[in-house]
Scaffold this active site. Structure first.
Site, PDB file in Angstrom:
ATOM      1  N   GLY A 236     -43.318  41.276  12.587  1.00  0.00           N
ATOM      2  CA  GLY A 236     -43.514  40.361  13.700  1.00  0.00           C
ATOM      3  C   GLY A 236     -43.027  38.965  13.385  1.00  0.00           C
ATOM      4  CG  ASP A 237     -41.278  34.963  15.393  1.00  0.00           C
ATOM      5  OD1 ASP A 237     -41.737  34.162  14.549  1.00  0.00           O
ATOM      6  OD2 ASP A 237     -40.419  34.642  16.231  1.00  0.00           O
ATOM      7  CG  PHE A 238     -44.963  33.248  10.930  1.00  0.00           C
ATOM      8  CD1 PHE A 238     -44.016  32.367  11.424  1.00  0.00           C
ATOM      9  CD2 PHE A 238     -44.979  33.484   9.559  1.00  0.00           C
ATOM     10  CE1 PHE A 238     -43.117  31.738  10.599  1.00  0.00           C
ATOM     11  CE2 PHE A 238     -44.078  32.848   8.718  1.00  0.00           C
ATOM     12  CZ  PHE A 238     -43.138  31.972   9.245  1.00  0.00           C
ATOM     13  CG  HIS A 256     -44.944  25.183   0.950  1.00  0.00           C
ATOM     14  ND1 HIS A 256     -44.755  25.091  -0.403  1.00  0.00           N
ATOM     15  CD2 HIS A 256     -44.530  26.436   1.299  1.00  0.00           C
ATOM     16  CE1 HIS A 256     -44.234  26.220  -0.859  1.00  0.00           C
ATOM     17  NE2 HIS A 256     -44.103  27.046   0.145  1.00  0.00           N
TER      18      HIS A 256
END
Length: 347
Positions: A236-238, A256
Site C-alpha cells: 500500500g501507499d502510506f 525523518h
C-alpha cells in the site's frame, strides 16, 4: 635541536588540538571510501576460509596486486584485517562483519554507502536550494531510483535490514509492548522488527505494510520464522490509506525521510486508521539541544542530501503530531541512537 626563535610564538596546545581535530574529521571520508572498496570487492568473503596474500586476492577481484596490497595494509592499520610476516591478510573480529554470511553483516550497508558518498559530491546543490541532491546526482528521486535499479535497491534494503538487526533488540527491550493485540508496522521493510516483537509476545498479531516490491521478502521472513499465521503482509501507499484495526502502530525511521508537509500526510493517514485507544510509536533519532553531539545531527544532513527529509527535536515532533490530531506522550530512550516517541489521538 635548535632553540625556537625569540620572536616566534610557541605552539598553543589548544590550537594544536583544534588543528588535529579538523584533520581527523577531514580525513575520515578516506577511511570510509577504503572500507567501501573492500566491501565492493568482497574481500571479507574471500578471506573467510583463511589467510591469503594480495596477489591471489587481486587475481580474484580484477585488481592490481600492489594497489590492492596498499589498500589492505591501510585497513589492517584500522583493525579490519591483519597482515602476517609472510604478507598474508586475515580477518579480524571487526572485519568479520563484512562477510556476507555474518549474522550482523554490514556488507550491504557499505555497498549502499557508495551511493551516499556519490550523492554527497553534489551536496552543494542541497545547500544552495534546500532540496535533495540525490536527483541531481542520479537523475531520479531516491525511491524511484531504487525501484528501477534492483541491485542498488537490494543493497539499500539489506542496509536497512542491517540497521534493524542492530536496533531491534534495543527497541523491543526499551518499551512495554505486552499489551498490544494487533501491531501494524508501517513501511516495516523486511519485517525484522515486527518479527522480533511477535516472537517476544506470542499473543500478539501483526500487519506489515510495505511497497509491492518489498512485501515478498517480508512474507518469506515471516514464513521462515513460523509467524505467517500471526502476521499479514499488505502492500500500500502510506500517504493514502493505512490498515485499520491496529491498537499499536509503528513508524520506524520513516518520518525523518520526509519534509514536514509529506510527514504530516503520513501521520494524518495513521490518525485516520487509529481507534480512540490506539497508540502510535515514532522510532527516530531525536536531535539533542544546543551543541550536544549526536548521531541525529549526522543523520539530519544525510536526510537533507538524499531525500530532503530531516531529523527533528522533541518539540518539532510534538508540533508535527499535533497538526495530525495526535498528542505526544512519553519519549523513551533506547540503547541505540533511536528514541521511541509515543503518541495518542488528541480527541
Amino acid at each position: 635541536m635548535a632553540d625556537q626563535p625569540a620572536d616566534q610564538p610557541a605552539a598553543q596546545p589548544a590550537a594544536l588540538e583544534g588543528v588535529l581535530r579538523i584533520l581527523q574529521i577531514n580525513e575520515a571520508h578516506i577511511c570510509g571510501h577504503m572500507l567501501q572498496l573492500a566491501a565492493e570487492l568482497g574481500i571479507a568473503d574471500l578471506l573467510a576460509a583463511g589467510p591469503r596474500d594480495a596477489a591471489g586476492l587481486a587475481a580474484d577481484t580484477g585488481s592490481d596486486p600492489d594497489a590492492l596490497h596498499r589498500l589492505l595494509r591501510f585497513l589492517a592499520g584500522q583493525g579490519i584485517f591483519t597482515e602476517d610476516d609472510a604478507g598474508r591478510f586475515s580477518l579480524t573480529p571487526t572485519g568479520d562483519c563484512l562477510r556476507s554470511d555474518h549474522p550482523q553483516s554490514l556488507l550491504d550497508l557499505l555497498r549502499w554507502s557508495t551511493v551516499v558518498s556519490r550523492t554527497f559530491q553534489d551536496a552543494r546543490y542541497s545547500l544552495r536550494t534546500g532540496l535533495p541532491a540525490f536527483p541531481e546526482a542520479f537523475g531520479q528521486p531516491l525511491f524511484e531510483y531504487l525501484r528501477d535499479h534492483p541491485e542498488v535497491g537490494g543493497h539499500f534494503n539489506g542496509a536497512m535490514a542491517g540497521f534493524s538487526r542492530l536496533e531491534s533488540a534495543a527497541v523491543t527491550g526499551a518499551y512495554d509492548f505486552s499489551g498490544a493485540r494487533v501491531v501494524v508496522d508501517v513501511a516495516g521493510g523486511d519485517g525484522t522488527l515486527l518479527a522480533d516483537l511477535l516472537k517476544a509476545h506470542p499473543a500478539a498479531e501483526g500487519v506489515l505494510m510495505e511497497q509491492p516490491h518489498v512485501v515478498v521478502g517480508a512474507a518469506r521472513r515471516f514464513e521462515a520464522e513460523g509467524l505467517s499465521a500471526r502476521c499479514r503482509v499488505v502492500s500500500g501507499d502510506f500517504f493514502d490509506e493505512i490498515p485499520a484495526a491496529g491498537d499499536l502502530y509503528i513508524l520506524k525511521s520513516i518520518i525523518h525521510d520526509w519534509a514536514d508537509d509529506d510527514a504530516l500526510r503520513i501521520l494524518t493517514a495513521c490518525r485516520r486508521a487509529m481507534a480512540p485507544g490506539s497508540r502510535l510509536l515514532l522510532i527516530e533519532s531525536v536531535v539533542p539541544p544546543g551543541n550536544t553531539p549526536g548521531e541525529a545531527k549526522l543523520r539530519d544532513v544525510v536526510m537533507l542530501t538524499l531525500l530532503g527529509g530531516r531529523e527533528r527535536t522533541r518539540e518539532e515532533y510534538a508540533q508535527l503530531l499535533g497538526k495530525a490530531g495526535l498528542r505526544l506522550g512519553q519519549v523513551v530512550a533506547t540503547r541505540s541512537p533511536l528514541q521511541i516517541l509515543e503518541a495518542v489521538p488528541s480527541d
